[in-house]
Enzyme design. Structure first.
Site: not given
Length: 325
Positions: A275, A245
């Site tokens: 990351d 989203e």
């Protein structure tokens, strides 16, 4: 005797400094549980190493504080650091403790893979304040410090080091980003984990929790309320990761909103997406982008990473980022 590995770039001022544990990762080449998989591919792993790799590929001078054993895994990771152009002036060769490694299953349906860690007593878990850059006149060797919640979870001495670096960077005027990156198994209790993680977040400028992490750490349900929690405790800006989203961003006295996610046709491996997101946000902010733009870059890199099998395989070069590849 432990000796520091000094790079040829010791005169170069760093853009970013991070600290953590790099590991050798053995990725299964066939689906199935780890005990039945016959073949593995060895690649580098570790949240902070992934971020350092991504930032270095984008052209930022990036340094890494860690300890590596004087063993084959340590030698493998030294080669990775050199190949990626990561500054190693604060990498210590530890003759007394081994380099950690991990195993990961292959997931062909986009679900989270199974991971087993072999890191107890590792060289990196013996990091301490003694491994920090020498403080000369309240200076810091980089303009930005990136921390994760993994480093303080490794041992009492790594916890002390993480807080020391945060205070050192803050005193010197360097900016700080913090990704909670929760590893509950490394903590004695969820209460101890939340207390430490939230205290470190309060010392940071930019906090990057995932939605599930934020709920666990703050007791609040929505991304908006999680952001308020950290802003009230001293963070300058917060970006809450919402997976496909996108991300919700907010800053002190400023704009807040949603950075939409990107559609991915096929998810290969979800590990490393957070990351990659951190790489996008940190690099964007250091290049002067607004928080909304930095969050959008984080979404783009995170979406790219999940389409590759290795933790760092999908981290783009500067040319790939600029060309939208």
């Amino acid at each position: 005797m432990n000796t520091a590995q000094t790079s040829t770039s010791t005169v170069q001022a760093l853009d970013v400094l991070t600290v953590g544990e790099p590991m050798a990762l053995f990725m299964a080449l066939q689906p199935g549980e780890l005990h039945v998989v016959p073949d593995f591919r060895r690649v580098p792993a570790g949240a902070e190493l992934n971020v350092a790799t991504g930032l270095a590929r984008l052209g930022l001078a990036t340094g890494y504080i860690t300890r590596l054993g004087q063993d084959s895994f340590g030698n493998f990771l030294r080669g990775v650091l050199a190949h990626e152009g990561i500054d190693t002036r604060y990498v210590v060769a530890d003759a007394s403790h081994p380099t950690g490694f991990m195993l990961k299953t292959r997931s062909d349906d986009g679900s989270d893979p199974q991971i087993e860690y072999f890191r107890k007593g590792s060289a990196a878990s013996h990091l301490s304040v003694a491994d920090a850059p020498v403080d000369e006149g309240n200076t810091f060797p980089a303009r930005h410090l990136h921390l994760t919640g993994i480093t303080p979870a490794l041992s009492p001495t790594t916890r002390e080091l993480a807080f020391y670096l945060a205070r050192q960077a803050r005193a010197a005027g360097a900016s700080i980003s913090f990704d909670p990156n929760l590893r509950p198994r490394l903590w004695p209790s969820t209460e101890a984990m939340a207390e430490c993680i939230n205290a470190l977040a309060a010392l940071s400028d930019t906090v990057l929790p995932g939605l599930a992490e934020g709920r666990q750490l703050t007791g609040r349900h929505t991304a908006e309320d999680i952001a308020v929690f950290y802003l009230e405790r001293g963070a300058r800006q917060v970006v809450v990761k919402l997976g496909p989203e996108g991300a919700y961003y907010a800053q002190q006295g400023g704009a807040c909103g949603m950075a939409p996610g990107l559609r991915v046709e096929r998810v290969v491996d979800t590990v490393g997406a957070g990351d990659g997101f951190a790489v996008g946000v940190v690099s964007g902010l250091l290049e002067g982008l607004a928080l909304a733009q930095a969050a959008a870059r984080g979404n783009a890199i995170g979406a790219r990473v999940v389409q590759f099998p290795g933790d760092a395989d999908g981290l783009p070069t500067r040319q790939e980022l600029d060309e939208g590849r």
